[in-house]
Design a protein around this motif. Structure first.
Motif: not given
Lengths: 150, 681
Positions: B233-238
């Motif tokens: 979740i912290d690294k998720a980019v669109p």
């Protein structure tokens, strides 16, 4: 001349309703909304108000006849009436609704009934006055209703 | 998904303003839907709106308004609604809209008392106008539309889009909000590079400026959550999420804005859990004390790697869940969906803040509600609910939920759960007593639906407190929730236990619990009710497009009449669910899914606990009426639970529950061979 007189009469009627506390600024705001595209807007709204509120008043009356009083239900009706009356500027009815609400909250049946009686009186008085007012307004001509006669 | 839907031809009464070309400057042409049962007010408002050069559509019934909005999701920019309406409470409508359409909603009322205004705020209203509404007040409502859009923009920018050009061109749903007339002024200010207006591109594919607003259905949301969790979740980019999701027609901007909301939601959940936890503790000392401790244990076990839960409890729960789950086969997709739907509304809300607020508020209420549920159970529910809740976007199909569940369930071990979707979510849970199943993110989601349940049990208090907060929060704002709540209120669990479970079922559970809790001090999980609820949900779910697996999940959770089972099952489900993954596409998958879940449960004795919660959440969320109006249609609930609760008083009901102490869900767990009574409270 005739027209001017009517205009003045109309203006005076309105002024006296305002002064007597039957109407408030909301009524004036409604008149400001009126324009060429909607020349009888205020009258239409007021007519709608009296039609719809008649039903509400009847409901309240019926609720008041049921002892013991269902204050919650009464409060609901009164709340609706308050919303309507405030929208057209029916100042006295609106204030009486507020009082009624307080009495409901206090569960004071007696006060509720008395307030409602007063409410009904004021409601009818304004209704009659506005009836006359709009009759005159129609004679004067829709466009000029809110404006000063030339 | 309505990606393909072309912009609604909301031609309305405004003439040229809607046409292409800057005939009118924003905010002219703003498409307003005004809902009020008072014809006088309605007429006046319409007139005023027209005077402001807005396109006004009036509606005197909330149901009609909702169907108008649903038919034409991109057809309105903002909604004005009265608070007191005969067919539906204005706040419920507010929730529905927020959940399903994510439109700004302004409440109106002649009532200016502080608590009602506060209610508006907590339910997510953009503004609250006191009647009689002045023209001046209406002149400024466009700001709420812009604010929401800005939210989207910011989201996109934050996502660090690679497709700059596209980014510039593709305005988020904002483009769809405004009529073309607005594009000139508004758009230019928004777009950095591309100065071109493409009003005519309304029919273009999703990459055009005018792409239709994306509806984050439960399914879609689940996919999103799955993708996000996969990335971390912290690294998720669109961009990556978009790729993972692989949904045709979905743009990076859509994902970006959704991601932002999701993050806000998760943040809110985690924050609330903490608060809730504290709150509950304070609220019901006696009720919660014992339970809290037990709950804590449960929670800890569930979430934390440390097995603090007494082995026997876990075992009992597991057994119960396990045994039960076996009986259930298909989780109605609807249920799953509901789970998500709970969550979805939250996520969808651009006003994460608002949501949070409302959620938190709600949560707090629930929080206090004493629950008789065994802490563990509650925890499970919570977890399940949380996990599911998060996964379930409103209206999205079950798949999303599955993914979420997967994520939730994934951590077969509690630690995994901690790693849940947002990574950090789970971890949060274990830390606090009765932490919501999912840490921040998930808990938020789950808590919402689970709230009802969790909050009820004091033991779970720790957990539930948090969860309940979330739950309440979630449930409330969510349209679905509202729906559920109403339903829930109707459904009064015949028996305490029933209520508990029921409560967890999405929104309905919410109320259910609250209502039940009050009534049931005893622990008497009546599976029947649960079962009923469950069945109903199933049907409801079936109607939806949720993956079967989702429904299966839910079903499993609730299929067992035994409440305990349900809780157990729920716990089991998550893990299993994860395994099953998102696959579910048909009923077949659901059944296998369910089985899988159960088997998973077996393996994970302890792990199941959290799962249960999750599952429950999922279940609950699924039932959340938000997404599926049908589900809410109350048939389900009505049958299951007596209509004791006034929908409008959900909160008070919940509060009451809290006060009454946690309903011991756990009391009557009749897990095969594991009488609940044995479970430490």
């Amino acid at each position: 001349m005739e027209r001017n007189q009517m205009h003045r009469r109309l203006a005076n009627m309105k002024k006296s309703l305002l002064d007597q506390g039957f109407l408030d600024e909301q009524f004036l705001r409604l008149e400001e909304l009126q324009d060429a595209s909607n020349p009888n807007f205020v009258e239409e709204v007021v007519t709608l108000y009296y039609r719809d509120s008649a039903r509400l008043i009847l409901n309240i009356q019926q609720s008041l006849d049921n002892i013991p009083l269902d204050f919650a239900k009464l409060d609901g009706h009164i709340h609706q009436l308050k919303g309507s009356s405030s929208s057209i500027g029916d100042k006295k009815v609106k204030n009486e609704c507020t009082k009624f609400h307080e009495h409901c909250h206090a569960r004071n049946a007696d006060r509720c009934m008395r307030t409602f009686q007063q409410l009904q009186k004021d409601y009818s008085i304004l209704r009659n006055k506005l009836k006359t007012y709009f009759q005159l307004a129609r004679q004067v001509g829709p466009i000029d209703m809110a404006r000063r006669p030339k | 998904m309505n990606l393909g839907a072309s912009q609604v031809a909301k031609s309305g009464s405004m003439p040229s303003s809607s046409s292409h070309g800057p005939a009118q400057q924003f905010p002219a042409g703003l498409r307003v839907l005004v809902v009020d049962d008072d014809p006088t007010c309605l007429m006046i408002l319409e007139k005023m709106l027209r005077t402001c050069h807005y396109e006004a559509t009036k509606c005197n019934r909330a149901e009609i308004a909702l169907s108008l909005l649903r038919e034409n999701r991109n057809g309105y920019d903002i909604v004005l609604s009265d608070v007191h309406m005969p067919d539906m409470d204005g706040f419920k409508l507010l929730e529905h809209i927020g959940l399903e359409m994510d439109l700004p909603v302004i409440m109106m009322s002649a009532d200016d008392s502080k608590n009602v205004v506060m209610k508006g705020v907590t339910h997510g209203a953009c503004d609250y106008l006191i009647k009689p509404v002045r023209l001046e007040a209406l002149k400024n409502i466009w700001q709420h539309v812009v604010r929401k859009r800005k939210h989207v923009w910011k989201d996109i920018e934050q996502s660090g889009s690679v497709e700059d050009g596209k980014l510039q061109q593709q305005q988020p749903d904002d483009a769809d909000y405004l009529s073309s007339a607005n594009e000139g002024s508004w758009r230019n200010s928004k777009r950095k590079k591309d100065e071109e207006e493409d009003p005519e591109d309304r029919d273009d594919d999703t990459s055009s400026l005018k792409k239709p607003r994306v509806v984050w259905s439960v399914e879609l949301h689940q996919q999103f959550v799955a993708a996000a969790n996969q990335l971390g979740i912290d690294k998720a980019v669109p961009k990556k999420i978009l790729e993972l999701m692989n949904v045709p027609g979905l743009t990076r901007e859509n994902v970006a804005s959704h991601l932002q909301k999701y993050r806000l939601y998760l943040r809110r959940l985690s924050g609330q859990h903490q608060n809730a936890l504290n709150g509950s503790f304070m609220g019901n000392p006696e009720a919660t004390y014992g339970s809290i401790s037990s709950f804590n244990d449960l929670e800890l076990q569930a979430y934390a790697a440390s097995g603090q839960l007494p082995a026997q409890n876990l075992a009992a729960l597991q057994a119960a869940a396990f045994g039960r789950s076996a009986t259930k086969s298909v989780v109605s997709p609807l249920d799953q969906r509901n789970l998500f739907s709970f969550e979805t509304p939250k996520l969808r809300f651009g006003e994460g803040q608002q949501q949070h607020l409302s959620n938190s508020k709600q949560v707090n209420f629930l929080h206090g509600i004493p629950t008789n549920m065994e802490p563990k159970q509650l925890a499970n529910f919570h977890q399940a609910a949380n996990s599911f809740a998060i996964n379930m976007p409103v209206g999205s199909h079950g798949s999303q939920g599955n993914s979420l569940m997967m994520q939730m369930a994934q951590p077969q071990s509690r630690s995994q759960i901690q790693n849940d979707i947002n990574g950090s979510y789970v971890s949060r849970l274990p830390s606090s007593i009765g932490q919501p199943v999912v840490s921040n993110g998930t808990s938020r989601v789950l808590t919402r639906p689970v709230y009802n349940q969790v909050s009820q049990s004091s033991p779970v208090a720790g957990f539930s407190a948090q969860h309940s907060t979330d739950l309440s929060r979630n449930s409330f704002p969510l349209g679905g929730n509202s729906g559920i709540s109403s339903l829930a209120s109707k459904v009064i669990p015949r028996e305490e236990t029933t209520m508990q479970l029921k409560g967890s079922q999405g929104g309905s559970n919410y109320d259910v619990f609250s209502g039940q809790q009050q009534q049931h001090k005893s622990q008497d999980w009546s599976l029947q009710s649960s079962g009923l609820a469950f069945d109903t949900l199933q049907h409801a779910n079936m109607r939806g497009n949720h993956d079967v697996s989702q429904s299966a999940l839910v079903q499993q959770t609730f299929s067992s009449r035994d409440t305990i089972e349900q809780s157990r099952n729920s716990s089991v489900l998550p893990s299993v669910l994860l395994q099953q993954g998102f696959s579910s596409s048909g009923h077949s998958s659901s059944s296998s899914f369910g089985k899988g879940i159960f088997s998973g449960v077996e393996e994970n004795g302890h792990r199941n606990m959290p799962n249960i919660g999750q599952q429950l959440n999922a279940y609950f969320t699924d039932t959340s009426p938000r997404v599926k109006a049908e589900l809410l249609e109350g048939n389900f609930y009505n049958n299951i639970l007596p209509d004791q609760y006034d929908q409008e008083d959900l909160m008070s009901a919940l509060l009451k529950h809290q006060q009454e102490g946690i309903v011991t869900v756990e009391n009557d767990f009749d897990f095969d061979g594991y009488p609940l009574d044995n479970l430490p409270v």
